[in-house]
Scaffold this active site. Structure first.
Site, short mmCIF file in Angstrom:
data_model
loop_
_atom_site.label_atom_id
_atom_site.label_comp_id
_atom_site.label_asym_id
_atom_site.label_seq_id
_atom_site.Cartn_x
_atom_site.Cartn_y
_atom_site.Cartn_z
N ASP A 17 0.77 -1.25 -0.08
CA ASP A 17 -0.23 0.03 0.26
C ASP A 17 0.91 1.46 -0.45
O ASP A 17 1.12 1.21 0.95
CB ASP A 17 -1.13 0.02 1.38
CG ASP A 17 -1.82 1.00 1.21
OD1 ASP A 17 -1.26 2.03 0.77
OD2 ASP A 17 -3.02 1.33 1.92
N HIS A 18 1.19 1.74 -1.08
CA HIS A 18 2.16 2.94 -0.78
C HIS A 18 2.04 3.99 0.11
O HIS A 18 2.71 4.67 0.07
CB HIS A 18 2.07 3.89 -2.83
CG HIS A 18 1.11 4.21 -2.85
ND1 HIS A 18 0.00 4.03 -3.89
CD2 HIS A 18 1.21 5.50 -2.87
CE1 HIS A 18 -0.58 4.73 -3.85
NE2 HIS A 18 0.20 5.92 -3.62
N HIS A 57 -6.18 2.70 0.96
CA HIS A 57 -5.17 3.93 1.84
C HIS A 57 -6.47 4.98 3.16
O HIS A 57 -4.69 4.93 3.89
CB HIS A 57 -5.39 5.20 0.78
CG HIS A 57 -4.57 4.28 -0.90
ND1 HIS A 57 -3.22 3.90 -0.88
CD2 HIS A 57 -4.38 4.66 -2.23
CE1 HIS A 57 -2.80 3.19 -1.45
NE2 HIS A 57 -3.63 4.21 -2.15
C1 BG6 Z 1 -3.84 4.46 -6.31
C2 BG6 Z 1 -5.15 5.04 -6.94
O1 BG6 Z 1 -3.57 3.38 -5.61
O2 BG6 Z 1 -3.35 5.90 -5.19
C3 BG6 Z 1 -5.36 5.90 -7.29
O3 BG6 Z 1 -5.80 3.48 -7.92
C4 BG6 Z 1 -4.68 7.53 -7.07
O4 BG6 Z 1 -6.39 5.80 -7.84
C5 BG6 Z 1 -3.48 7.08 -5.73
O5 BG6 Z 1 -5.17 8.44 -7.94
C6 BG6 Z 1 -3.17 8.62 -5.45
O6 BG6 Z 1 -1.77 8.76 -5.00
P1 BG6 Z 1 -1.23 9.69 -4.57
O7 BG6 Z 1 -0.03 8.99 -3.35
O8 BG6 Z 1 -1.00 9.74 -5.48
O9 BG6 Z 1 -1.93 10.27 -3.70
#
Ligand code: BG6
Length: 497
Positions: free
Chosen positions: A176-177, A239
């Site tokens: 989960d980044h 997230h």
């Molecule tokens: C991803 C989603 O996990 O997270 C995307 O699949 C979203 O739809 C993205 O745009 C948002 O990540 P960040 O790091 O730009 O907030």
């Protein structure tokens, strides 16, 4: 011992935009193990040189100021490509030969960056080709599974079962980044590296919590996936619920993968399901105007691009404290923030400066992105104006304390942790399943006919009215304190209370 990273989906967007730049940055910072090789595996035929050239262009474009031609040259020497069919066993035999050219043992990290439908196939084929079994005292074999991890509880369970059939839990890294973001990890530092917040961090002092992950982009070129997901699956199951667990968890005894994840699991276990009959009251959903005209989107699509939820955690610390979560595409600003709203003073004994409408002031804003930092708002005496008071902010910004450019990309940290075998910032199987159980409940409410209507909202706004009424019912309002524009903190004009 040599380490080999195999990226399934090697010619894909994620590899080009995120994984290779993150690996290159780690290489440049001399953090990768040596010797090391990275093999891109995909269906599209390409030579090693073409693969390297394409990635070189992407890295140069993504980190122009940090691009070091010599470092890239050395890094590119570690890259190679293998075209293959994910379903074909002979491709895995080829891969096995490529991984261990001399038949010597190597550490292996496999990254599943393909369409999720291929995950079970790849796992099964890796198992059958004996590419992923770990032997006692032998090299490690690990796998990183990119999101989405299933599309509901049943599919997530099936995927966990498939993984556990072949692997031990400590070989599995579900990414989960958001957990790789420095400011997300800083929630732990803030809470457990300081003693001053803990006495305030509970139902006695906190009125409510808001978690916003707002994006300005639309569905872009991902309609094929997004149409089957929607914002609840795309952003909330992972997230937003991860942010919620970090804000709400109890302090772990030590910071290791098991202790941290045990505490997060307790929060998810205590998360109150939203029964269908309360769906209308506790949730809102929307779709941005123009979504159905986007390329690849069904013109009659009812996929939600915005959602807001009011949720409760049934435990001693949080009983009765609402957590408001919202996320959407094509909103007014890109901003991820967590607001801890403290209770207001029992009575207001000072005069408030003319024009100030906000009396419900004490809150801590944790700015996840883009203006990484924190604000603490409190009332201060207006100088030279009798006993008048107005809200002011005490601010911390990463750029001021640590310099601009100090914050690395989330994938850098996560890839390094997986290489080092530290799963603290990855989701465990039970955590994922509990998150899906909650999201499935919300979806059941929406599908029951008792849920909120799908409202449309204009791009560039803060979403549909239903999202605002969720808080307005209770005399509250959404806050947006984390501004990417330094030195321009507008005074929020919330309704007078
Ligand atoms: C991803 C989603 O996990 O997270 C995307 O699949 C979203 O739809 C993205 O745009 C948002 O990540 P960040 O790091 O730009 O907030």
């Amino acid at each position: 011992m040599e380490t080999v990273i195999v990226i399934f989906g090697g010619s894909g967007d994620l590899t080009t935009r995120k994984l290779i730049p993150a690996l290159y940055n780690n290489f440049r910072k001399k953090r990768l193990p040596a010797p090391m090789r990275i093999i891109g595996f995909s269906r599209t035929p390409a030579t090693d040189d073409a693969f390297r050239a394409k990635l070189g262009d992407a890295v140069r474009a993504s980190v122009p100021s940090e691009f070091d031609a010599q470092a890239w040259g050395e890094f590119a020497g570690c890259l190679s490509y293998q075209a293959g069919d994910l379903e074909n066993t002979s491709s895995y035999a080829d891969l096995a030969r490529k991984i261990s050219t001399a038949g010597t043992p190597v550490n292996c990290l496999y990254y599943l960056a393909t369409a999720p439908g291929f995950y079970p196939v790849i796992i099964g084929r890796l198992g059958a080709a004996n590419l992923i079994a770990e032997e006692k005292g032998g090299p490690y074999k690990r796998i990183i599974v990119e999101k989405p991890f299933g599309r509901d509880l049943a599919t997530a369970r099936a995927l966990n079962d498939e993984l556990h059939r072949i692997l031990h839990e400590d070989q599995i890294f579900r990414i989960d980044h958001y957990l790789g973001k420095e400011t997300v990890q800083n929630v732990l530092m803030l809470r457990f590296g300081n003693a001053i917040f803990e006495p305030l961090w509970n139902r006695n002092q906190i009125d409510h919590v808001q978690i916003t992950v707002a994006e300005t982009v639309g569905v872009e070129r991902r309609a094929g996936y997004y149409e089957t997901a929607g914002v609840l699956r795309d952003m909330f199951q992972n997230h937003l619920l991860q942010l919620l667990t970090l804000v709400a968890m109890e302090p772990p005894a030590v910071v290791d993968a098991d202790s941290l994840r045990n505490e997060k699991v307790k929060v998810l276990t205590a998360l109150r399901e939203i029964p269908s009959e309360y769906s209308l009251r506790y949730s809102s959903r929307g779709q941005y105007r123009g979504y159905t005209a986007e390329e690849g989107v069904d013109p009659r699509s009812v996929t939600e691009t915005y959602a807001a939820l009011q949720v409760y955690i049934d435990n001693w610390r949080w009983q009765g404290v609402p957590f408001y979560l919202r996320s959407g595409k094509k909103l007014s600003e890109k901003s991820s923030e967590i607001i801890i709203q403290f209770r207001r003073p029992p009575t207001q004994i000072f005069d408030v400066q003319a024009g100030v409408t906000e009396l419900f002031t004490n809150h801590l804003s944790i700015c996840i992105q883009p203006d990484e930092g924190m604000h603490l708002r409190f009332m201060a005496k207006v100088p030279d104006q009798g006993m008048h008071t107005r809200p002011v902010d005490m601010e911390f910004h990463y750029r001021d304390s640590f310099g601009s450019g100090a914050i690395p990309e989330a994938y850098e940290r996560l890839l390094l942790d997986a290489l080092q075998g530290d799963a603290s910032l990855f989701a465990r199987g039970d955590e994922i399943e509990l998150a899906w159980r909650f999201i499935d409940g919300v979806r059941r409410g929406w599908e029951s006919g008792d849920g909120p209507p799908l409202e449309t909202y204009a791009p560039g706004t803060w979403g549909p009215e239903g999202g605002d009424s969720l808080l307005a019912h209770e005399g509250r309002w959404w806050r947006h304190d984390c501004s990417p524009h330094p030195h321009s903190p507008p005074l929020p004009a919330g309704p007078e209370r």
